[in-house]
Design an enzyme around this catalytic site. Structure first.
Site, short mmCIF file in Angstrom:
data_model
loop_
_atom_site.label_atom_id
_atom_site.label_comp_id
_atom_site.label_asym_id
_atom_site.label_seq_id
_atom_site.Cartn_x
_atom_site.Cartn_y
_atom_site.Cartn_z
N CYS A 64 0.86 -1.18 0.00
CA CYS A 64 0.00 0.00 0.00
C CYS A 64 0.89 1.23 0.00
CB CYS A 64 -1.01 -0.03 1.15
SG CYS A 64 -0.31 0.09 2.80
N ARG A 67 -3.54 -0.60 5.33
CA ARG A 67 -4.08 -1.69 4.52
C ARG A 67 -3.14 -2.89 4.39
NH1 ARG A 67 -5.20 2.15 -0.42
NH2 ARG A 67 -3.33 3.04 0.55
N ASP A 113 -8.11 3.79 0.96
CA ASP A 113 -7.24 4.13 2.09
C ASP A 113 -8.09 4.59 3.28
OD1 ASP A 113 -5.36 5.08 3.81
OD2 ASP A 113 -4.30 6.30 2.33
P1 4NP Z 1 -1.96 2.88 4.03
O1 4NP Z 1 -2.56 4.28 4.57
O2 4NP Z 1 -1.39 3.16 2.67
O3 4NP Z 1 -3.15 1.99 3.98
O4 4NP Z 1 -0.92 2.45 5.05
C1 4NP Z 1 -1.74 5.42 4.66
C2 4NP Z 1 -1.22 5.76 5.88
C3 4NP Z 1 -0.41 6.89 5.99
C4 4NP Z 1 -0.12 7.63 4.87
C5 4NP Z 1 -0.63 7.28 3.65
C6 4NP Z 1 -1.45 6.16 3.55
N1 4NP Z 1 0.70 8.77 4.98
O5 4NP Z 1 1.05 9.34 3.94
O6 4NP Z 1 1.04 9.17 6.10
#
Ligand code: 4NP
Length: 151
Positions: A3, A9, A119
């Site tokens: 992800c 995720r 997300d």
């Molecule tokens: P993930 O969600 O891709 O599902 O882990 C996110 C968590 C944090 C960030 C982006 C996506 N971030 O840029 O901080």
């Protein structure tokens, strides 16, 4: 499992698939990573940990890391959550063979749909529950497909 942040995720996907493979007595290595350096070394988001725990899976000890080109050598399949992740992984692919390993995880349950696992980071806990439900569906199919020799 790939992800963006590797704190929501993909660690959920890693935890749920590892648990299902263990229960099915299938030996396979499962890992997860991301493309955004901000959370490298961090544990999964507390909401991801909570939803996983509520479903009997402990992901609290996982640590975020970045995708690296050698992951194409280490792993047979690379599952992404959304189009951004797909493009990120594709941008590092060195060969056509690397690219063939990459697919949207939801394509296991909905072939050819390229459906995104949204997300959940900026929403509430209900978004994380929805994420878990989607990953539950997809990983059920992954285990079934491995059993049938289709993956
Ligand atoms: P993930 O969600 O891709 O599902 O882990 C996110 C968590 C944090 C960030 C982006 C996506 N971030 O840029 O901080």
């Amino acid at each position: 499992m790939v992800c963006l942040g590797n704190i929501c995720r993909s660690p959920m996907a890693e935890g749920i698939l590892r648990e299902k493979l263990r229960a099915a007595n299938i030996e396979a290595e499962v890992d997860s990573c991301g493309f955004e350096a901000f959370h490298v070394g961090d544990s999964p988001d507390h909401r991801a940990i909570e939803v996983a725990r509520a479903n009997g899976v402990d992901i609290s000890r996982l640590k975020a890391r970045l995708f690296k080109a050698s992951d194409f050598d280490e792993f047979d399949h690379i599952f992404v959550m959304d189009k951004t992740n797909y493009n990120d992984v594709a941008s590092v692919a060195r060969t056509e063979k690397d690219l063939e390993k990459v697919d949207f995880i939801m394509n296991r349950a909905y072939p050819g749909s390229n459906m995104a696992v949204p997300d959940p980071y900026y929403g509430g806990t209900s978004g994380f529950r929805k994420t878990w439900e989607m990953l539950d569906q997809a990983t059920n199919r992954i285990v079934e497909d491995i059993r049938k020799g289709k993956l």
